[in-house]
Design a protein around this motif. Structure first.
Motif, PDB file in Angstrom:
ATOM      1  N   LYS A   5       0.849  -1.202   0.000  1.00 34.09           N
ATOM      2  CA  LYS A   5       0.000   0.000   0.000  1.00 34.09           C
ATOM      3  C   LYS A   5       0.875   1.239   0.000  1.00 34.09           C
ATOM      4  O   LYS A   5       1.904   1.276   0.691  1.00 34.09           O
ATOM      5  N   THR A   6       0.454   2.255  -0.758  1.00 36.11           N
ATOM      6  CA  THR A   6       1.235   3.494  -0.829  1.00 36.11           C
ATOM      7  C   THR A   6       0.622   4.538   0.098  1.00 36.11           C
ATOM      8  O   THR A   6      -0.569   4.845   0.011  1.00 36.11           O
ATOM      9  N   ILE A   7       1.470   5.084   0.981  1.00 34.67           N
ATOM     10  CA  ILE A   7       1.014   6.119   1.908  1.00 34.67           C
ATOM     11  C   ILE A   7       1.703   7.425   1.529  1.00 34.67           C
ATOM     12  O   ILE A   7       2.931   7.471   1.412  1.00 34.67           O
ATOM     13  N   LEU A   8       0.902   8.459   1.343  1.00 39.56           N
ATOM     14  CA  LEU A   8       1.455   9.785   1.035  1.00 39.56           C
ATOM     15  C   LEU A   8       1.635  10.551   2.338  1.00 39.56           C
ATOM     16  O   LEU A   8       0.705  10.657   3.144  1.00 39.56           O
ATOM     17  N   ILE A   9       2.850  11.076   2.512  1.00 39.05           N
ATOM     18  CA  ILE A   9       3.155  11.760   3.769  1.00 39.05           C
ATOM     19  C   ILE A   9       3.490  13.222   3.482  1.00 39.05           C
ATOM     20  O   ILE A   9       4.519  13.518   2.860  1.00 39.05           O
ATOM     21  N   GLY A  45       7.346  13.512  10.950  1.00 37.86           N
ATOM     22  CA  GLY A  45       7.021  12.870   9.673  1.00 37.86           C
ATOM     23  C   GLY A  45       8.073  11.860   9.245  1.00 37.86           C
ATOM     24  O   GLY A  45       7.750  10.773   8.763  1.00 37.86           O
ATOM     25  N   SER A  46       9.341  12.192   9.437  1.00 44.21           N
ATOM     26  CA  SER A  46      10.399  11.288   8.954  1.00 44.21           C
ATOM     27  C   SER A  46      10.450   9.999   9.776  1.00 44.21           C
ATOM     28  O   SER A  46      10.638   8.913   9.228  1.00 44.21           O
ATOM     29  N   HIS A  47      10.259  10.117  11.068  1.00 42.82           N
ATOM     30  CA  HIS A  47      10.247   8.898  11.898  1.00 42.82           C
ATOM     31  C   HIS A  47       9.042   8.023  11.553  1.00 42.82           C
ATOM     32  O   HIS A  47       9.138   6.798  11.506  1.00 42.82           O
ATOM     33  N   SER A  48       7.917   8.668  11.293  1.00 39.47           N
ATOM     34  CA  SER A  48       6.714   7.901  10.936  1.00 39.47           C
ATOM     35  C   SER A  48       6.893   7.260   9.566  1.00 39.47           C
ATOM     36  O   SER A  48       6.503   6.099   9.349  1.00 39.47           O
ATOM     37  N   ALA A  49       7.507   8.013   8.655  1.00 35.45           N
ATOM     38  CA  ALA A  49       7.733   7.491   7.305  1.00 35.45           C
ATOM     39  C   ALA A  49       8.625   6.252   7.358  1.00 35.45           C
ATOM     40  O   ALA A  49       8.351   5.230   6.712  1.00 35.45           O
ATOM     41  N   TYR A  50       9.669   6.329   8.151  1.00 33.95           N
ATOM     42  CA  TYR A  50      10.591   5.190   8.233  1.00 33.95           C
ATOM     43  C   TYR A  50       9.904   3.957   8.829  1.00 33.95           C
ATOM     44  O   TYR A  50      10.074   2.834   8.351  1.00 33.95           O
ATOM     45  N   GLU A  68       4.748   1.350   0.960  1.00 35.09           N
ATOM     46  CA  GLU A  68       5.461   2.199   0.002  1.00 35.09           C
ATOM     47  C   GLU A  68       5.316   3.642   0.506  1.00 35.09           C
ATOM     48  O   GLU A  68       4.201   4.078   0.796  1.00 35.09           O
ATOM     49  N   VAL A  69       6.428   4.332   0.629  1.00 36.00           N
ATOM     50  CA  VAL A  69       6.377   5.658   1.261  1.00 36.00           C
ATOM     51  C   VAL A  69       6.651   6.760   0.238  1.00 36.00           C
ATOM     52  O   VAL A  69       7.692   6.779  -0.403  1.00 36.00           O
ATOM     53  N   LEU A  70       5.694   7.666   0.159  1.00 35.48           N
ATOM     54  CA  LEU A  70       5.786   8.778  -0.776  1.00 35.48           C
ATOM     55  C   LEU A  70       5.718  10.060   0.052  1.00 35.48           C
ATOM     56  O   LEU A  70       4.782  10.241   0.832  1.00 35.48           O
ATOM     57  N   ILE A  71       6.716  10.918  -0.130  1.00 39.90           N
ATOM     58  CA  ILE A  71       6.787  12.117   0.713  1.00 39.90           C
ATOM     59  C   ILE A  71       6.688  13.375  -0.141  1.00 39.90           C
ATOM     60  O   ILE A  71       7.358  13.487  -1.165  1.00 39.90           O
ATOM     61  N   ILE A  72       5.839  14.312   0.311  1.00 39.50           N
ATOM     62  CA  ILE A  72       5.892  15.670  -0.249  1.00 39.50           C
ATOM     63  C   ILE A  72       6.433  16.563   0.851  1.00 39.50           C
ATOM     64  O   ILE A  72       5.892  16.564   1.973  1.00 39.50           O
ATOM     65  N   ASP A  73       7.482  17.295   0.545  1.00 41.62           N
ATOM     66  CA  ASP A  73       8.052  18.166   1.580  1.00 41.62           C
ATOM     67  C   ASP A  73       8.756  19.326   0.891  1.00 41.62           C
ATOM     68  O   ASP A  73       9.427  19.137  -0.124  1.00 41.62           O
ATOM     69  N   LYS A  74       8.605  20.500   1.459  1.00 40.49           N
ATOM     70  CA  LYS A  74       9.276  21.677   0.876  1.00 40.49           C
ATOM     71  C   LYS A  74      10.746  21.726   1.257  1.00 40.49           C
ATOM     72  O   LYS A  74      11.492  22.540   0.730  1.00 40.49           O
ATOM     73  N   LEU A  75      11.148  20.921   2.217  1.00 40.87           N
ATOM     74  CA  LEU A  75      12.532  20.896   2.722  1.00 40.87           C
ATOM     75  C   LEU A  75      12.976  22.306   3.127  1.00 40.87           C
ATOM     76  O   LEU A  75      14.094  22.732   2.836  1.00 40.87           O
ATOM     77  N   ILE A  76      12.085  22.996   3.824  1.00 42.94           N
ATOM     78  CA  ILE A  76      12.389  24.393   4.179  1.00 42.94           C
ATOM     79  C   ILE A  76      13.449  24.518   5.260  1.00 42.94           C
ATOM     80  O   ILE A  76      13.999  25.590   5.467  1.00 42.94           O
ATOM     81  N   ALA A  90      12.406   6.039   0.739  1.00 45.79           N
ATOM     82  CA  ALA A  90      11.209   6.832   0.425  1.00 45.79           C
ATOM     83  C   ALA A  90      11.394   7.567  -0.898  1.00 45.79           C
ATOM     84  O   ALA A  90      12.509   7.894  -1.278  1.00 45.79           O
ATOM     85  N   THR A  91      10.278   7.814  -1.575  1.00 43.54           N
ATOM     86  CA  THR A  91      10.307   8.695  -2.739  1.00 43.54           C
ATOM     87  C   THR A  91       9.972  10.089  -2.230  1.00 43.54           C
ATOM     88  O   THR A  91       8.910  10.290  -1.631  1.00 43.54           O
ATOM     89  N   VAL A  92      10.889  11.031  -2.427  1.00 42.88           N
ATOM     90  CA  VAL A  92      10.669  12.378  -1.891  1.00 42.88           C
ATOM     91  C   VAL A  92      10.424  13.351  -3.041  1.00 42.88           C
ATOM     92  O   VAL A  92      11.224  13.438  -3.967  1.00 42.88           O
ATOM     93  N   ILE A  93       9.301  14.048  -2.959  1.00 45.55           N
ATOM     94  CA  ILE A  93       8.993  15.065  -3.963  1.00 45.55           C
ATOM     95  C   ILE A  93       9.103  16.413  -3.277  1.00 45.55           C
ATOM     96  O   ILE A  93       8.381  16.682  -2.306  1.00 45.55           O
ATOM     97  N   LYS A  94      10.032  17.240  -3.760  1.00 43.32           N
ATOM     98  CA  LYS A  94      10.218  18.553  -3.141  1.00 43.32           C
ATOM     99  C   LYS A  94       9.147  19.492  -3.667  1.00 43.32           C
ATOM    100  O   LYS A  94       9.208  19.930  -4.828  1.00 43.32           O
TER     101      LYS A  94
END
Ligand code: UFG
Length: 333
Positions: A3-7, A15-20, A28-36, A46-50
């Motif tokens: 299952k894919t979870i979007l974080i 978020g990162s501890h939960s993602a791991y 399957e871990v999919l992350i959206i983060d601005k990396l501010i 994880a797949t990270v989308i900035k």
């Protein structure tokens, strides 16, 4: 099939501890983060989308490409004091964008949502420990933001069949240095990293107020290890997957420590004294926050494993050493 979870905000502290943990449980871990915060977040698991979670173009691409089972939302502004000074930014990010995201997600048929709420929705405690029936009287815009979204979730659950779990965090603390995960706020405002840095670098730690209505006059908080906090998200998700009804839970250990007690413990962990300065109260702080965690234990079967204060401080200290002593962050070596 996995299952894919979007974080949303999955490169941040909680978020990162939960993602791991999700990854370790086979998701399957999919992350959206601005990396501010300038995080060098390039974990292989994880797949990270900035991107901003409000960027509808990016959201469309993601929802077209992946079959998303559920969303966890950590992408909030969190500094209580700043929320008092800049409420507009907080309402924009924490409320407006969150509602827009919920609308988008539902329009794409995704109905499961795990929300990072906060004990800040209760305001000054009338009764300690606080259970979920404690009246709401948030004193900061941050707390009000979280409460608004809780009301939105309740209404969306009734009207649109949204299935949600809202977790009302007490004070997240500690780290998972073995997996290169820890607290990386910029600027850092939280007590534990600031105390540890003050000790290590011979800087002064400021106590924000010694005139609170607590036994030693300093604020009392319920510090919960971030791994225990992360686990609750996975239990919440699995609870919804097995047909559990939408619900909200306090998430804390049930024990409180004052700022002065934290200082003593931190000095013991590092083995060195800290310079201290007593300052004015910080805007938005309340006297005491301690969770009554009976509900989450009973319904989600959550049991804290890592939240002994010594373990919290030790893991935070290890992380500080990796992160700030020239070792740098070398992920997935
Ligand atoms: N504190 C100090 N000196 C510092 C930093 C903090 O004395 O340099 C004190 C604060 O006044 C407070 C306690 O340490 O009494 C804990 O402060 P943190 O900033 O670590 O945590 P908060 O309790 O303010 O905030 C946390 C989360 C918020 C959440 C809030 C609930 O970061 O997201 O708990 O009130 F909303």
């Amino acid at each position: 099939m996995k299952k894919t979870i979007l974080i949303l905000g999955g490169a941040g502290y909680i978020g990162s501890h939960s993602a791991y943990l999700l990854y370790k449980r086979g998701y399957e871990v999919l992350i959206i983060d601005k990396l501010i915060h300038g995080q060098n977040f390039d974990h292989k698991w994880a797949t990270v989308i900035k991107a901003d979670f409000a960027d509808e173009k990016v959201l469309n691409q993601i929802f077209d490409k992946y079959k998303i089972d559920a969303v966890m939302h950590f992408a909030a502004f969190i500094e209580v004091g700043i929320s008092v000074k800049k409420p507009a930014n907080f309402y924009e990010n924490n409320v407006i964008k969150t509602i827009n995201f919920l609308d988008f997600m539902l329009s794409r048929g995704v109905k499961k949502f795990i929300f990072s709420s906060s004990c800040a929705i209760y305001g000054n405690p009338i009764k300690v420990p606080m259970n979920e029936k404690h009246p709401f009287d948030p004193i900061s815009p941050y707390g009000k933001n979280k409460l608004v979204i809780e009301f939105v979730l309740q209404d969306y659950a009734k009207a649109y069949d949204l299935k949600y779990v809202s977790l009302r965090y007490f004070n997240a603390a500690g780290a998972d240095p073995e997996n290169n995960l820890g607290e990386q706020h910029n600027p850092e405002t939280h007590i534990i990293p600031l105390m540890l840095r003050a000790i290590k670098n011979n800087k002064t730690f400021k106590i924000f107020g010694t005139d609170y209505n607590t036994p030693d006059g300093t604020c009392v908080r319920d510090y919960i290890h971030v791994l225990d906090l992360a686990l609750a998200h996975i239990l919440g998700l699995e609870y919804l997957n097995s047909g559990g009804k939408s619900d909200y839970f306090n998430l804390g250990t049930g024990k409180g420590y004052s700022v002065k007690e934290m200082i003593n413990m931190a000095q013991n962990v590092v083995g060195k004294k800290m310079n201290i300065q007593v300052c004015e109260r910080r805007l938005g702080d309340v006297d005491t926050l301690i969770a009554d965690n009976k509900k989450i234990k009973a319904i989600l079967g959550w049991i804290p494993k890592y939240s002994d204060l010594n373990n919290i401080l030790n893991t935070a200290f290890l992380w500080e050493n990796i992160n700030y002593e020239g070792v740098g962050i070398h992920l997935d070596k």
